[in-house]
Motif scaffolding. Sequence first.
Motif, PDB file in Angstrom:
ATOM      1  N   HIS A 133      -6.350   2.108   5.543  1.00 27.15           N
ATOM      2  CA  HIS A 133      -6.363   0.744   6.074  1.00 27.15           C
ATOM      3  C   HIS A 133      -6.285   0.759   7.596  1.00 27.15           C
ATOM      4  O   HIS A 133      -7.056   0.064   8.278  1.00 27.15           O
ATOM      5  CB  HIS A 133      -5.196  -0.052   5.486  1.00 27.15           C
ATOM      6  CG  HIS A 133      -5.078  -1.429   6.043  1.00 27.15           C
ATOM      7  ND1 HIS A 133      -4.418  -1.698   7.214  1.00 27.15           N
ATOM      8  CD2 HIS A 133      -5.550  -2.611   5.596  1.00 27.15           C
ATOM      9  CE1 HIS A 133      -4.478  -2.990   7.470  1.00 27.15           C
ATOM     10  NE2 HIS A 133      -5.155  -3.567   6.493  1.00 27.15           N
ATOM     11  N   LEU A 142       0.827  -1.202   0.000  1.00 29.90           N
ATOM     12  CA  LEU A 142       0.000   0.000   0.000  1.00 29.90           C
ATOM     13  C   LEU A 142       0.865   1.257   0.000  1.00 29.90           C
ATOM     14  O   LEU A 142       1.918   1.295   0.639  1.00 29.90           O
ATOM     15  CB  LEU A 142      -0.896   0.024   1.239  1.00 29.90           C
ATOM     16  CG  LEU A 142      -1.952  -1.067   1.351  1.00 29.90           C
ATOM     17  CD1 LEU A 142      -2.665  -0.952   2.687  1.00 29.90           C
ATOM     18  CD2 LEU A 142      -2.933  -0.996   0.205  1.00 29.90           C
ATOM     19  N   HIS A 171      -3.184   5.004   1.240  1.00 31.05           N
ATOM     20  CA  HIS A 171      -4.014   3.818   1.440  1.00 31.05           C
ATOM     21  C   HIS A 171      -3.680   3.108   2.753  1.00 31.05           C
ATOM     22  O   HIS A 171      -4.556   2.478   3.348  1.00 31.05           O
ATOM     23  CB  HIS A 171      -3.898   2.880   0.241  1.00 31.05           C
ATOM     24  CG  HIS A 171      -4.616   3.400  -0.947  1.00 31.05           C
ATOM     25  ND1 HIS A 171      -3.984   4.140  -1.922  1.00 31.05           N
ATOM     26  CD2 HIS A 171      -5.918   3.339  -1.306  1.00 31.05           C
ATOM     27  CE1 HIS A 171      -4.876   4.491  -2.837  1.00 31.05           C
ATOM     28  NE2 HIS A 171      -6.053   4.029  -2.481  1.00 31.05           N
ATOM     29  N   GLN A 172      -2.451   3.226   3.216  1.00 30.65           N
ATOM     30  CA  GLN A 172      -2.101   2.644   4.516  1.00 30.65           C
ATOM     31  C   GLN A 172      -2.834   3.365   5.639  1.00 30.65           C
ATOM     32  O   GLN A 172      -3.317   2.743   6.577  1.00 30.65           O
ATOM     33  CB  GLN A 172      -0.591   2.689   4.745  1.00 30.65           C
ATOM     34  CG  GLN A 172      -0.152   1.935   5.985  1.00 30.65           C
ATOM     35  CD  GLN A 172      -0.448   0.446   5.902  1.00 30.65           C
ATOM     36  OE1 GLN A 172      -0.034  -0.211   4.952  1.00 30.65           O
ATOM     37  NE2 GLN A 172      -1.161  -0.084   6.886  1.00 30.65           N
ATOM     38  N   TYR A 178     -15.729   2.723   5.153  1.00 33.85           N
ATOM     39  CA  TYR A 178     -15.310   1.917   4.006  1.00 33.85           C
ATOM     40  C   TYR A 178     -15.951   2.432   2.722  1.00 33.85           C
ATOM     41  O   TYR A 178     -15.269   2.648   1.712  1.00 33.85           O
ATOM     42  CB  TYR A 178     -15.667   0.444   4.227  1.00 33.85           C
ATOM     43  CG  TYR A 178     -15.357  -0.411   3.035  1.00 33.85           C
ATOM     44  CD1 TYR A 178     -14.059  -0.860   2.810  1.00 33.85           C
ATOM     45  CD2 TYR A 178     -16.341  -0.768   2.118  1.00 33.85           C
ATOM     46  CE1 TYR A 178     -13.754  -1.641   1.698  1.00 33.85           C
ATOM     47  CE2 TYR A 178     -16.049  -1.541   1.018  1.00 33.85           C
ATOM     48  CZ  TYR A 178     -14.760  -1.973   0.808  1.00 33.85           C
ATOM     49  OH  TYR A 178     -14.468  -2.735  -0.293  1.00 33.85           O
ATOM     50  N   ASP A 185      -9.162  -0.489  10.127  1.00 30.36           N
ATOM     51  CA  ASP A 185      -8.827  -1.621  10.987  1.00 30.36           C
ATOM     52  C   ASP A 185      -9.293  -1.411  12.426  1.00 30.36           C
ATOM     53  O   ASP A 185      -9.511  -2.372  13.157  1.00 30.36           O
ATOM     54  CB  ASP A 185      -7.313  -1.851  10.948  1.00 30.36           C
ATOM     55  CG  ASP A 185      -6.934  -3.237  11.396  1.00 30.36           C
ATOM     56  OD1 ASP A 185      -7.655  -4.200  11.037  1.00 30.36           O
ATOM     57  OD2 ASP A 185      -5.916  -3.369  12.099  1.00 30.36           O
TER      58      ASP A 185
END
Length: 102
Positions: free
Chosen positions: A36, A28, A32-33, A51, A40
């Motif tokens: 994420h 990623l 995008h990390q 999301y 999470d």
Amino acid sequence: MKRHGSDWLRPRARGLANAVKIPLPTELDADHQVIHDRLDKLNGEAFARAYIAAQIVDHQKTAQLLAWEISFGEDAEMQRLAGSMLPIVLIISGKHRKSTPP
């Protein structure tokens, strides 16, 4: 969650990228990390909302990139791939908007 388009897109994009010597990411990117990591930590309704919101933004960015490639790209095969992908991205983006929880 099933990733849409991956069955036909990944091999085609990978082959095209290899042919023109464009390296594909293996992890990623920073943006995008962050998404994420945020997702999470969520669950239930909060996860669903975050999301879908992230998917809508990413699909809008993808649609803009594909439209640019179609209009201004210099590689005919990349333009064809972008042209085949854009309608799918727009359909999926519309579905995400409709499925946004109230």
